[in-house]
Design a protein around this motif. Structure first.
Motif, PDB file in Angstrom:
ATOM      1  N   GLU A 156      65.937  38.477-101.320  1.00  0.00           N
ATOM      2  CA  GLU A 156      64.570  38.887-101.008  1.00  0.00           C
ATOM      3  C   GLU A 156      64.601  40.283-100.423  1.00  0.00           C
ATOM      4  O   GLU A 156      65.144  40.496 -99.339  1.00  0.00           O
ATOM      5  CB  GLU A 156      63.941  37.928-100.006  1.00  0.00           C
ATOM      6  CG  GLU A 156      63.828  36.532-100.543  1.00  0.00           C
ATOM      7  CD  GLU A 156      62.662  35.765 -99.939  1.00  0.00           C
ATOM      8  OE1 GLU A 156      62.119  36.214 -98.914  1.00  0.00           O
ATOM      9  OE2 GLU A 156      62.301  34.725-100.519  1.00  0.00           O
ATOM     10  N   LEU A 157      63.987  41.215-101.101  1.00  0.00           N
ATOM     11  CA  LEU A 157      64.050  42.626-100.702  1.00  0.00           C
ATOM     12  C   LEU A 157      62.630  43.182-100.717  1.00  0.00           C
ATOM     13  O   LEU A 157      62.007  43.277-101.772  1.00  0.00           O
ATOM     14  CB  LEU A 157      64.950  43.361-101.719  1.00  0.00           C
ATOM     15  CG  LEU A 157      65.353  44.797-101.462  1.00  0.00           C
ATOM     16  CD1 LEU A 157      65.894  45.016-100.049  1.00  0.00           C
ATOM     17  CD2 LEU A 157      66.423  45.217-102.475  1.00  0.00           C
ATOM     18  N   ARG A 158      62.116  43.541 -99.553  1.00  0.00           N
ATOM     19  CA  ARG A 158      60.762  44.100 -99.464  1.00  0.00           C
ATOM     20  C   ARG A 158      60.722  45.498-100.063  1.00  0.00           C
ATOM     21  O   ARG A 158      61.692  46.250 -99.951  1.00  0.00           O
ATOM     22  CB  ARG A 158      60.330  44.206 -97.993  1.00  0.00           C
ATOM     23  CG  ARG A 158      60.081  42.900 -97.317  1.00  0.00           C
ATOM     24  CD  ARG A 158      59.812  43.128 -95.830  1.00  0.00           C
ATOM     25  NE  ARG A 158      59.894  41.877 -95.109  1.00  0.00           N
ATOM     26  CZ  ARG A 158      58.855  41.054 -94.930  1.00  0.00           C
ATOM     27  NH1 ARG A 158      57.675  41.389 -95.404  1.00  0.00           N
ATOM     28  NH2 ARG A 158      58.996  39.918 -94.298  1.00  0.00           N
ATOM     29  N   ALA A 169      54.432  42.510-110.810  1.00  0.00           N
ATOM     30  CA  ALA A 169      55.716  42.785-110.162  1.00  0.00           C
ATOM     31  C   ALA A 169      56.801  41.870-110.730  1.00  0.00           C
ATOM     32  O   ALA A 169      56.530  40.736-111.140  1.00  0.00           O
ATOM     33  CB  ALA A 169      55.595  42.567-108.657  1.00  0.00           C
ATOM     34  N   ARG A 203      59.537  39.170-110.681  1.00  0.00           N
ATOM     35  CA  ARG A 203      59.773  38.060-109.766  1.00  0.00           C
ATOM     36  C   ARG A 203      61.048  38.334-108.961  1.00  0.00           C
ATOM     37  O   ARG A 203      61.912  39.105-109.398  1.00  0.00           O
ATOM     38  CB  ARG A 203      59.893  36.726-110.531  1.00  0.00           C
ATOM     39  CG  ARG A 203      58.544  36.192-110.979  1.00  0.00           C
ATOM     40  CD  ARG A 203      58.540  34.750-111.462  1.00  0.00           C
ATOM     41  NE  ARG A 203      59.569  33.952-110.871  1.00  0.00           N
ATOM     42  CZ  ARG A 203      60.620  33.484-111.545  1.00  0.00           C
ATOM     43  NH1 ARG A 203      60.758  33.695-112.818  1.00  0.00           N
ATOM     44  NH2 ARG A 203      61.510  32.780-110.927  1.00  0.00           N
ATOM     45  N   LYS A 204      61.156  37.710-107.793  1.00  0.00           N
ATOM     46  CA  LYS A 204      62.359  37.861-106.964  1.00  0.00           C
ATOM     47  C   LYS A 204      63.608  37.703-107.818  1.00  0.00           C
ATOM     48  O   LYS A 204      64.546  38.505-107.749  1.00  0.00           O
ATOM     49  CB  LYS A 204      62.341  36.816-105.848  1.00  0.00           C
ATOM     50  CG  LYS A 204      63.582  36.805-104.982  1.00  0.00           C
ATOM     51  CD  LYS A 204      63.488  35.769-103.874  1.00  0.00           C
ATOM     52  CE  LYS A 204      63.872  34.380-104.367  1.00  0.00           C
ATOM     53  NZ  LYS A 204      63.952  33.384-103.284  1.00  0.00           N
ATOM     54  N   TYR A 216      63.125  41.884-108.084  1.00  0.00           N
ATOM     55  CA  TYR A 216      62.101  42.531-107.248  1.00  0.00           C
ATOM     56  C   TYR A 216      62.739  43.354-106.144  1.00  0.00           C
ATOM     57  O   TYR A 216      63.621  42.844-105.475  1.00  0.00           O
ATOM     58  CB  TYR A 216      61.203  41.457-106.635  1.00  0.00           C
ATOM     59  CG  TYR A 216      60.075  41.973-105.759  1.00  0.00           C
ATOM     60  CD1 TYR A 216      58.835  42.231-106.320  1.00  0.00           C
ATOM     61  CD2 TYR A 216      60.255  42.182-104.396  1.00  0.00           C
ATOM     62  CE1 TYR A 216      57.783  42.689-105.529  1.00  0.00           C
ATOM     63  CE2 TYR A 216      59.213  42.644-103.600  1.00  0.00           C
ATOM     64  CZ  TYR A 216      57.982  42.895-104.172  1.00  0.00           C
ATOM     65  OH  TYR A 216      56.953  43.343-103.397  1.00  0.00           O
TER      66      TYR A 216
END
Lengths: 422, 422
Positions: free
Chosen positions: A109-111, A234, A236-237, A241
């Motif tokens: 998970e990377l913002r 966007a 997807r994770k 992402y």
């Protein structure tokens, strides 16, 4: 109901037109169908409101049209693979929600705010881009397929997996939006008009595996995209992402997810992912490397083991997918007798380059056994090979780059099975 | 970071190339970015496995990129509308999960096994098709936009809604797979080569509203599709699972969902949905009917009220969508001064007929006020009109078919507002 013969001959019924018309009429008049003659619940009250879910999901009746994992292929879910349900899809686009995934150290998970992309190495000026920086460069949109090099890999040794989802489902096809890699390399001062012979880029992801791969400069400057969006939204994770690399027509392992660094180098790195993995072991035990392009390939998705014929004899649509990493698909042939005779299929629409092309053969089935095959031909004139032809060159020790013709045995009961023809 | 001027001049920085290059280098060397220099959690451990959800959803950080309802537009969720988040999308494809919906009596649940489609009226032989029957006919794949006739309808009276999602989000664009309506009409014995002058089809859905609409035979035989799939997968419940009508280029209300009956008639029905609704009330109180085609239209999606400029001055990508119910988009112009001067935008890729086309203007913003507009031109030569031009013909009493040029006021702080220019 029975089908009538149309004036345009689109459906070729074995029964005389008059007789068939009569029976179709009879079906309507003499055997009242309560679904037609009686008021149904769904027509007599209101349904659900429109804001039930902020992001809409498929209807519950389609709960089998999902990505599927298999336990035996890799040790755990962190390094595992799941498969696109290609046997249940039509057209060419793959929705992100059911598109296959392969992770080497799980999905991170990377913002966007935490995202950085570095370009360094043999450039005038090393640069670091934030996500917002990337959005300021001119971008493009293209539909491309992404196929894992290991797709169909289990079939080298013989017919193993009973379903197109498992034999050919490590593939998806999306519309990507992103910045050409060439643009970012030029921003860092790479003289793309100068002498770049022998130059490579090394690309790596932000996950623990890093999944580093070497790409020759010619490809990096050609059609690679630093992509933010797939099918308009966007990534997807699980698809990287907020940013992944798109390497059109080349093996999926090079489409680095969570892209964090691009280094311009004098030669390739020969990383783990391009030496002990993603090379092709031949019959004599030696391995071929740098086999990046996904050669022309096709598969019949219906009928197939997970998509049997359930409607009885008569008109049937044979349908499937074809693709080539070398460009456009120009023709697909279908055989019902294990490759002895071939008919040219109809392409759903003119395919894009390096993208999935849908094909159809509108025909009739009278309950006989079929050995169903398809073979793709691309714009270079390359013809998809048989398994025997491929084994002659490659032996049976390979995992990757199996683009051989697939055979489904269609039986009298409408079921299909994965078989091998000699 | 600051952008350097590229050799190819893609980004036109106001700062000299040398100075900018230096500051970009400085950003990397002198102000250490912990996201670059320190080991991050996501690179030091494994992430999630691949089989977390059978059908994958967008990452949590994109939870604002969803369809949105508004409370004031209709009385309740049963008859309400939600809007595609076009301000946050790129490319052209709309994922089903965030594609706008409009229901007249809610969304119904209809199993494939319970599905029936009747063709009756002026045909040789009335027929009833099951879902499995439909799958046996030759099918096609096409990308088409579907726009509600009421899209932008609130703007007739002035700038009302502050966001492209709300002013222009009653639109989506998907790849449909289905059987040409023409094929099914021929199956029922309609002599499509004969004299069909004055003939119409009346189409209705299986929900309580039935949403019946009359379609002239010329259109029914042209490009209408009886569709099962959108973007490769089954239609979502809310999009008419298992079967909807696709009426390319024409108002969305005619794209009947849960399609249950097609009657061939001598004239139109003049149903509720084509008289008291979906007609265009003019200044003098009379109404125009049969205004089916969605004329050429466009909107800038970024920057826009929901998508402000947050990255400061310098290079910026202006982006938006254009479409026409009459065919292909051939050109899109962008104005920054409320329509006084225009520049030709770059098309993301050559658009399909009756499908969304993405456009970009790669330019520079120095903090000045802009009155941003876009105007679409289609292959017939039609130019999207101003609001003043449209009002001259139509007055301000209309709801439907507002395809006027939209204006966003971009301010020094990067925010944009919906405004009207005289």
């Amino acid at each position: 109901m029975t089908f009538r013969t149309t004036r345009r001959g689109l459906l070729k019924s074995g029964i005389a037109a008059g007789a068939t018309a009569a029976s179709a009429g009879a079906a309507l008049a003499n055997t009242p169908d309560p679904l037609i003659t009686e008021l149904q619940d769904w027509a007599s009250g209101t349904g659900d409101g429109v804001d039930a879910t902020p992001y809409g999901l498929p209807i519950e009746y389609e709960s089998d049209v999902i990505r599927r994992n298999v336990e035996w292929l890799t040790a755990d879910t962190i390094s595992s693979i799941n498969f696109t349900p290609i046997h249940a899809l039509d057209g060419t686009i793959t929705p992100q929600g059911c598109a296959f995934e392969r992770h080497h150290s799980g999905a991170i998970e990377l913002r966007k705010d935490d995202y950085r992309l570095m370009i360094n190495g043999l450039v005038d000026q090393p640069l670091v881009f934030s996500y917002a920086d990337l959005e300021r460069f001119p971008r493009e949109n293209h539909v491309y397929f992404c196929e894992c090099a290991a797709n169909t890999g289990m079939e080298w040794a013989g017919a193993q997996l009973n379903g197109a989802q498992f034999t050919h489902g490590m593939i998806h096809n999306m519309e990507y939006s992103g910045v050409p890699l060439r643009t970012l390399l030029e921003e860092a001062g790479l003289d793309t008009a100068g002498d770049l012979a022998g130059k490579w880029v090394y690309v790596e992801g932000a996950d623990a595996s890093s999944n580093g791969r070497s790409i020759p400069m010619e490809k990096a400057l050609d059609d690679c995209l630093v992509a933010f969006k797939a099918n308009g939204e966007a990534l997807r994770k699980e698809h990287g992402y907020p940013v992944r690399l798109v390497v059109p027509g080349w093996e999926g392992n090079m489409w680095v997810k969570w892209l964090r660094r691009i280094e311009v180098m004098d030669g390739p790195v020969e990383s783990r992912e391009e030496t002990s993995k993603y090379t092709d072991t031949l019959a004599d035990g030696t391995s071929r490397k740098w086999t990046w392009v996904m050669d022309a390939k096709s598969v019949i998705t219906s009928p197939s083991p997970q998509s049997p014929i359930t409607h009885g004899t008569g008109p049937v649509v044979i349908s499937g997918l074809a693709w080539s990493g070398h460009g456009k698909i120009t023709r697909v042939d279908v055989s019902r007798d294990g490759g002895m005779t071939w008919e040219t299929a109809r392409l759903g629409k003119q395919g894009d380059s390096k993208a999935l092309t849908r094909f159809y053969l509108d025909t009739e089935w009278n309950g006989e056994d079929w050995l169903l095959q398809s073979r793709a031909i691309d714009e270079t004139g390359y013809v998809q090979p048989t398994k025997a032809q491929l084994r002659e060159v490659r032996g049976e020790n390979s995992i990757y780059h199996n683009n051989c013709i697939q055979t489904w045995h269609l039986k009298a009961n409408g079921e299909a099975e994965n078989v091998e023809v000699s």
